[in-house]
Design a protein around this motif. Structure first.
Motif, PDB file in Angstrom:
ATOM      1  N   LEU A 126     124.383  90.942  66.297  1.00  0.00           N
ATOM      2  CA  LEU A 126     124.196  92.038  67.239  1.00  0.00           C
ATOM      3  C   LEU A 126     124.307  93.310  66.402  1.00  0.00           C
ATOM      4  O   LEU A 126     125.343  93.578  65.798  1.00  0.00           O
ATOM      5  N   HIS A 127     123.250  94.086  66.330  1.00  0.00           N
ATOM      6  CA  HIS A 127     123.205  95.239  65.426  1.00  0.00           C
ATOM      7  C   HIS A 127     123.960  96.458  65.939  1.00  0.00           C
ATOM      8  O   HIS A 127     124.263  97.351  65.142  1.00  0.00           O
ATOM      9  N   VAL A 128     124.237  96.514  67.221  1.00  0.00           N
ATOM     10  CA  VAL A 128     124.998  97.634  67.788  1.00  0.00           C
ATOM     11  C   VAL A 128     126.044  97.090  68.748  1.00  0.00           C
ATOM     12  O   VAL A 128     125.865  96.032  69.344  1.00  0.00           O
ATOM     13  N   GLY A 129     127.131  97.822  68.896  1.00  0.00           N
ATOM     14  CA  GLY A 129     128.188  97.428  69.811  1.00  0.00           C
ATOM     15  C   GLY A 129     128.012  98.076  71.173  1.00  0.00           C
ATOM     16  O   GLY A 129     127.140  98.921  71.373  1.00  0.00           O
ATOM     17  N   GLU A 130     128.843  97.666  72.105  1.00  0.00           N
ATOM     18  CA  GLU A 130     128.808  98.268  73.431  1.00  0.00           C
ATOM     19  C   GLU A 130     129.193  99.734  73.333  1.00  0.00           C
ATOM     20  O   GLU A 130     130.006 100.125  72.491  1.00  0.00           O
ATOM     21  N   ASP A 131     128.581 100.555  74.175  1.00  0.00           N
ATOM     22  CA  ASP A 131     128.751 102.010  74.218  1.00  0.00           C
ATOM     23  C   ASP A 131     128.168 102.719  73.000  1.00  0.00           C
ATOM     24  O   ASP A 131     128.440 103.887  72.788  1.00  0.00           O
ATOM     25  N   GLU A 132     127.376 102.020  72.196  1.00  0.00           N
ATOM     26  CA  GLU A 132     126.689 102.654  71.071  1.00  0.00           C
ATOM     27  C   GLU A 132     125.233 102.900  71.439  1.00  0.00           C
ATOM     28  O   GLU A 132     124.640 102.147  72.212  1.00  0.00           O
ATOM     29  N   GLU A 133     124.674 103.952  70.861  1.00  0.00           N
ATOM     30  CA  GLU A 133     123.292 104.324  71.144  1.00  0.00           C
ATOM     31  C   GLU A 133     122.416 103.950  69.959  1.00  0.00           C
ATOM     32  O   GLU A 133     122.858 103.997  68.814  1.00  0.00           O
TER      33      GLU A 133
END
Length: 105
Positions: A60-67
């Motif tokens: 997953l390249h981005v985490g939660e709450d990341e844009e």
């Protein structure tokens, strides 16, 4: 086995980025094509993105709450068969149909 990275698709006219609200899968999970993958928030709405293919979630390249920007890597899958889906049909000559009996009036 091959790794395939799925970028953030253009979800609407003028969209330049989206924020991850919630991942519906985790690294190591097996997902089927069209299964819910992630919930994103854009400037216009919250949308649920389905998996573009079947495979194991590698990263997953981005985490939660990341844009992230449109076109940036969203998730990477390990897939068994990367490439074209389906097969090319064989080319067959048209068969001529002949009526053996006359139609009844």
């Amino acid at each position: 086995m091959a790794e395939v990275t799925f970028p953030l698709p253009d979800l609407g006219e003028g969209l330049i980025s989206a924020r991850v609200l919630e991942w519906l899968v985790a690294e190591g999970d097996w997902v089927e094509r069209n299964a819910p993958l992630v919930e994103l928030e854009t400037t216009k709405s919250a949308v649920e993105i389905p998996s573009p293919q079947s495979g194991r979630v590698t990263r997953l390249h981005v985490g939660e709450d990341e844009e992230l920007a449109v076109g940036a890597p969203l998730v990477t899958f390990t897939v068994e068969d990367a490439g074209i889906v389906g097969t090319v049909p064989e080319e067959r000559k048209p068969q001529r149909r002949v009526r053996l009996t006359l139609p009844e009036d």
